[in-house]
Design a protein around this motif. Structure first.
Motif, PDB file in Angstrom:
ATOM      1  N   ASN A   3      -5.484  -4.770  -6.096  1.00 13.76           N
ATOM      2  CA  ASN A   3      -6.613  -4.961  -6.848  1.00 13.76           C
ATOM      3  C   ASN A   3      -7.148  -5.557  -8.076  1.00 13.76           C
ATOM      4  O   ASN A   3      -5.901  -5.720  -8.626  1.00 13.76           O
ATOM      5  CB  ASN A   3      -7.808  -3.991  -6.178  1.00 13.76           C
ATOM      6  CG  ASN A   3      -9.057  -4.344  -6.893  1.00 13.76           C
ATOM      7  OD1 ASN A   3      -9.678  -5.347  -6.773  1.00 13.76           O
ATOM      8  ND2 ASN A   3      -9.810  -3.430  -8.059  1.00 13.76           N
ATOM      9  N   SER A  56      -9.555  -1.326   4.333  1.00 14.19           N
ATOM     10  CA  SER A  56      -9.589  -1.296   2.217  1.00 14.19           C
ATOM     11  C   SER A  56      -8.455  -3.213   2.492  1.00 14.19           C
ATOM     12  O   SER A  56      -7.623  -3.323   2.179  1.00 14.19           O
ATOM     13  CB  SER A  56      -8.538  -0.447   2.796  1.00 14.19           C
ATOM     14  OG  SER A  56      -8.566  -0.956   0.578  1.00 14.19           O
ATOM     15  N   HIS A  85      -8.018   4.518  -1.474  1.00 13.79           N
ATOM     16  CA  HIS A  85      -8.954   4.424   0.185  1.00 13.79           C
ATOM     17  C   HIS A  85      -7.876   5.805   0.983  1.00 13.79           C
ATOM     18  O   HIS A  85      -8.407   5.975   2.023  1.00 13.79           O
ATOM     19  CB  HIS A  85      -8.695   3.382   1.137  1.00 13.79           C
ATOM     20  CG  HIS A  85     -10.407   2.709   0.556  1.00 13.79           C
ATOM     21  ND1 HIS A  85      -9.984   1.578   0.181  1.00 13.79           N
ATOM     22  CD2 HIS A  85     -11.140   3.286  -0.247  1.00 13.79           C
ATOM     23  CE1 HIS A  85     -11.730   0.803  -0.446  1.00 13.79           C
ATOM     24  NE2 HIS A  85     -12.257   2.221  -0.349  1.00 13.79           N
ATOM     25  N   GLU A  98       0.717  -3.740   9.834  1.00 10.46           N
ATOM     26  CA  GLU A  98       0.061  -4.584   9.044  1.00 10.46           C
ATOM     27  C   GLU A  98       0.473  -6.446   9.548  1.00 10.46           C
ATOM     28  O   GLU A  98       1.936  -6.523   9.701  1.00 10.46           O
ATOM     29  CB  GLU A  98       0.367  -4.354   7.063  1.00 10.46           C
ATOM     30  CG  GLU A  98       0.146  -3.523   6.721  1.00 10.46           C
ATOM     31  CD  GLU A  98      -2.098  -3.757   7.180  1.00 10.46           C
ATOM     32  OE1 GLU A  98      -2.270  -5.444   6.493  1.00 10.46           O
ATOM     33  OE2 GLU A  98      -2.798  -2.893   6.949  1.00 10.46           O
ATOM     34  N   SER A 132      -6.939   0.051  -2.278  1.00  7.75           N
ATOM     35  CA  SER A 132      -5.926   0.303  -1.038  1.00  7.75           C
ATOM     36  C   SER A 132      -4.891   2.053  -1.877  1.00  7.75           C
ATOM     37  O   SER A 132      -5.218   2.657  -0.690  1.00  7.75           O
ATOM     38  CB  SER A 132      -4.489  -0.648  -1.119  1.00  7.75           C
ATOM     39  OG  SER A 132      -3.715  -0.414  -2.456  1.00  7.75           O
ATOM     40  N   LYS A 140      -4.914  -8.410   2.748  1.00 11.34           N
ATOM     41  CA  LYS A 140      -4.993  -8.258   4.326  1.00 11.34           C
ATOM     42  C   LYS A 140      -5.083  -9.206   4.565  1.00 11.34           C
ATOM     43  O   LYS A 140      -6.182  -9.750   5.178  1.00 11.34           O
ATOM     44  CB  LYS A 140      -5.287  -6.428   4.836  1.00 11.34           C
ATOM     45  CG  LYS A 140      -4.712  -5.301   4.282  1.00 11.34           C
ATOM     46  CD  LYS A 140      -5.395  -4.145   4.726  1.00 11.34           C
ATOM     47  CE  LYS A 140      -4.417  -2.595   3.974  1.00 11.34           C
ATOM     48  NZ  LYS A 140      -4.683  -2.686   3.442  1.00 11.34           N
ATOM     49  N   VAL A 200       0.855  -1.110  -0.225  1.00  8.43           N
ATOM     50  CA  VAL A 200      -0.041  -0.246  -0.148  1.00  8.43           C
ATOM     51  C   VAL A 200       0.845   1.278  -0.034  1.00  8.43           C
ATOM     52  O   VAL A 200       0.283   2.615  -0.632  1.00  8.43           O
ATOM     53  CB  VAL A 200      -1.336   0.087   1.219  1.00  8.43           C
ATOM     54  CG1 VAL A 200      -1.433   1.022   1.336  1.00  8.43           C
ATOM     55  CG2 VAL A 200      -1.638  -1.127   1.288  1.00  8.43           C
ATOM     56  N   ASN A 230      -4.927  -5.387  -0.928  1.00 12.07           N
ATOM     57  CA  ASN A 230      -3.675  -4.345  -1.054  1.00 12.07           C
ATOM     58  C   ASN A 230      -3.436  -4.211  -2.626  1.00 12.07           C
ATOM     59  O   ASN A 230      -3.119  -3.199  -3.296  1.00 12.07           O
ATOM     60  CB  ASN A 230      -2.249  -5.346  -0.476  1.00 12.07           C
ATOM     61  CG  ASN A 230      -2.779  -5.106   1.112  1.00 12.07           C
ATOM     62  OD1 ASN A 230      -2.707  -4.336   2.121  1.00 12.07           O
ATOM     63  ND2 ASN A 230      -1.811  -6.279   1.504  1.00 12.07           N
ATOM     64  N   ASP A 290       0.794   4.274  -3.146  1.00 16.97           N
ATOM     65  CA  ASP A 290       0.729   5.745  -2.619  1.00 16.97           C
ATOM     66  C   ASP A 290       2.286   6.407  -2.288  1.00 16.97           C
ATOM     67  O   ASP A 290       1.635   7.174  -3.496  1.00 16.97           O
ATOM     68  CB  ASP A 290       0.610   5.631  -0.944  1.00 16.97           C
ATOM     69  CG  ASP A 290       0.188   7.378  -0.267  1.00 16.97           C
ATOM     70  OD1 ASP A 290      -0.674   7.854  -1.568  1.00 16.97           O
ATOM     71  OD2 ASP A 290       0.416   7.281   0.461  1.00 16.97           O
ATOM     72  N   GLN A 299      -7.370   0.942  -8.330  1.00 16.89           N
ATOM     73  CA  GLN A 299      -6.181   0.008  -7.067  1.00 16.89           C
ATOM     74  C   GLN A 299      -6.904   1.009  -5.816  1.00 16.89           C
ATOM     75  O   GLN A 299      -6.615   1.279  -5.692  1.00 16.89           O
ATOM     76  CB  GLN A 299      -4.753   0.888  -7.125  1.00 16.89           C
ATOM     77  CG  GLN A 299      -4.391  -0.021  -6.843  1.00 16.89           C
ATOM     78  CD  GLN A 299      -3.723  -1.544  -6.876  1.00 16.89           C
ATOM     79  OE1 GLN A 299      -4.972  -2.235  -6.869  1.00 16.89           O
ATOM     80  NE2 GLN A 299      -3.595  -2.145  -8.091  1.00 16.89           N
ATOM     81  N   PRO A 342     -15.044  -0.693  -1.272  1.00 14.67           N
ATOM     82  CA  PRO A 342     -14.676  -1.667  -0.446  1.00 14.67           C
ATOM     83  C   PRO A 342     -15.139  -3.277  -1.384  1.00 14.67           C
ATOM     84  O   PRO A 342     -13.915  -4.311  -1.365  1.00 14.67           O
ATOM     85  CB  PRO A 342     -14.504  -2.118   0.789  1.00 14.67           C
ATOM     86  CG  PRO A 342     -16.293  -1.140   1.356  1.00 14.67           C
ATOM     87  CD  PRO A 342     -15.651   0.199   0.185  1.00 14.67           C
TER      88      PRO A 342
END
Length: 494
Positions: A374, A369, A404, A474, A401, A482, A52, A372, A56, A399, A433
């Protein structure tokens, strides 16, 4: 000399070809021919510490739509709700085909709904949705079933209480509650203390399967695993067979009785999903879509989507509530007011009257979410997404994760703040989700009902305190999904 010239020419051609391909895609890290961005991906995963965080970082660096080359194949990630809605809802039919990892195709044998496309997928999805509607999912019938299981689990908690307090692992409580609901829908059998071991056998097999799968397994051809990692390949296949056979044991027995003429299904009295599926076989005979292996695959597919994700969300949710007791108390006060100080259970009909509980569940889902990474859709023709060209043959996905935790959508995204959805009611629809479009989760209606009834009614009945340390670290940050926290908590009867 000639050999060097040939190699140089080949390398030059590959570089130019790669540059031409990159120019027809959204921005992303500089990619190399054949291996794409694999070196950068490994580095980013190592340096950021999770899938994630990597996604990001790439979103912040290259924008809400960015491209990663996994080997020679471009993967386009959309981390923006408006673009995702435009692509996967308004143009849903164009992106109904999912890319399925070679290993998934081998495991599923082109059956079920998780790893299929085309007519078989459409038929299985259509049949499942219609069957669930007929069984009352999202209606009073399903509410009674959910509340029946929750009441049974709460009775176990109350029985085990010492001075009004029961200590329990959240996974034990929620796994059995949700597992019993989905199992009764699929094969008409609920779990309790007497047959809890049967549930644990299925659950342990599923846990082993989730722990085994990594992004590596989902990208390499099956022959690579068979040739270079034979033990790993055999273990994955063995665990999959165990999961399917355990989960579908009741269906196997019923099918054998149907074939022997000892079991007949009344179309006016369908008890569960298995009955509905076998009725189709009883009426029309077996075919490539409706047969016992397809039924068993559907059961395990629905088990995974209906049990694992909901349980993980519930555990993550109570972890967040324990970390933020002021949120828990505010949600409880709202529920107490609606139910006249707890004189009746919270019902699905109360949803419109509990904006703060709805916001809290939305924030829980945003932070939980589950995926991790999609699932990828196949882009079949050149198009534009969010102003960027996307060439045919690319894989695309919303995507979730990365979406969100997108701080341009969710301000201070790392903060657990249900109030964000009170300040902006429209923001809640951007928590997705269950995905978007034709490949959205089959069990969305059931899962939403479970989350609302379980969170709301547990807050009515108990105060909760942590038993041991709390954490948001995590468990498996490099996996494709997850895993729930090891959360132990105290149930204090109100």
């Amino acid at each position: 000399m000639l050999f060097i010239l040939l190699i140089s020419a080949l390398l030059a051609w590959l570089v130019v070809r790669q540059y031409q391909k990159v120019s027809r895609l959204p921005p992303g890290p500089v990619s190399l021919p054949l291996i794409g961005n694999l070196p950068q991906i490994v580095f980013y995963l190592w340096s950021t510490g999770s899938v994630v965080s990597t996604l990001d970082l790439l979103r912040k660096r290259y924008g809400n739509i960015f491209t990663l080359w996994v080997g020679p194949i471009p993967h386009v990630s959309i981390a923006d709700y408006d673009t995702a809605h435009e692509v996967f809802v308004k143009n849903a039919s164009k992106y109904a085909d999912k890319f399925h990892a070679p290993l998934f195709r081998e495991v599923k044998k082109e059956q079920g709904v998780l790893a299929t496309n085309g007519e078989h997928w459409q038929e299985m999805r259509r049949f499942a949705l219609q069957t669930f509607r007929n069984m009352g999912v999202g209606k009073d019938v399903m509410e009674e079933k959910i509340m029946g299981e929750l009441n049974a689990r709460c009775a176990d908690i109350d029985k085990a209480a010492v001075d009004g307090v029961t200590v329990s692992h959240a996974a034990d409580f929620f796994d059995l509650t949700v597992g019993s609901i989905i199992n009764s829908i699929l094969v008409g059998k609920r779990f309790d203390e007497n047959n809890k071991q049967e549930f644990l056998t299925i659950k342990n097999a599923l846990d082993r399967a989730f722990e085994l799968f990594t992004p590596f397994d989902l990208t390499v051809p099956s022959w690579v695993l068979k040739t270079f990692f034979p033990r790993r390949y055999e273990n994955i296949m063995k665990v999959n067979d165990e999961c399917k056979n355990f989960a579908a044991k009741e269906a196997d027995l019923r099918y054998a009785e149907l074939k022997a003429g000892k079991y007949l299904i009344d179309e006016n009295n369908i008890h569960d999903f298995t009955d509905a599926f076998l009725l189709k076989i009883q009426q029309d005979g077996e075919n490539s879509d409706f047969n016992i292996e397809s039924l068993k695959t559907m059961i395990i597919d629905l088990w995974i989507t209906g049990q694992e994700t909901t349980t993980t969300t519930l555990i993550s949710g109570f972890n967040q509530l324990l970390l933020h007791p002021e949120v828990m108390e505010k949600a409880r006060k709202e529920v107490l007011k609606i139910t006249k100080n707890g004189s009746r259970p919270l019902s699905l009909s109360d949803r419109s009257s509990t904006p703060y509980l709805n916001a809290t569940i939305g924030e829980i889902q945003r932070h939980a979410s589950i995926l991790n990474i999609n699932f990828w859709r196949i882009n079949h023709e050149p198009t534009y997404m969010g102003g960027h060209p996307v060439d045919s043959g690319a894989f695309v996905t919303a995507q979730l994760s990365a979406l969100h935790v997108n701080d341009t959508i969710f301000k201070n995204a790392e903060t657990f703040d249900p109030e964000r959805f009170i300040r902006d009611e429209k923001l809640l629809q951007k928590v997705i989700p269950f995905g978007l479009g034709k490949r959205s989760c089959l069990g969305e209606s059931l899962a939403r009902s479970e989350l609302y009834l379980i969170f709301g009614n547990l807050l009515l009945r108990y105060n909760f305190k942590p038993h041991g340390k709390l954490s948001t670290t995590e468990v498996m940050p490099y996996s494709f999904a997850k895993r729930p926290f090891k959360l132990e908590m105290e149930f204090l009867k109100i």
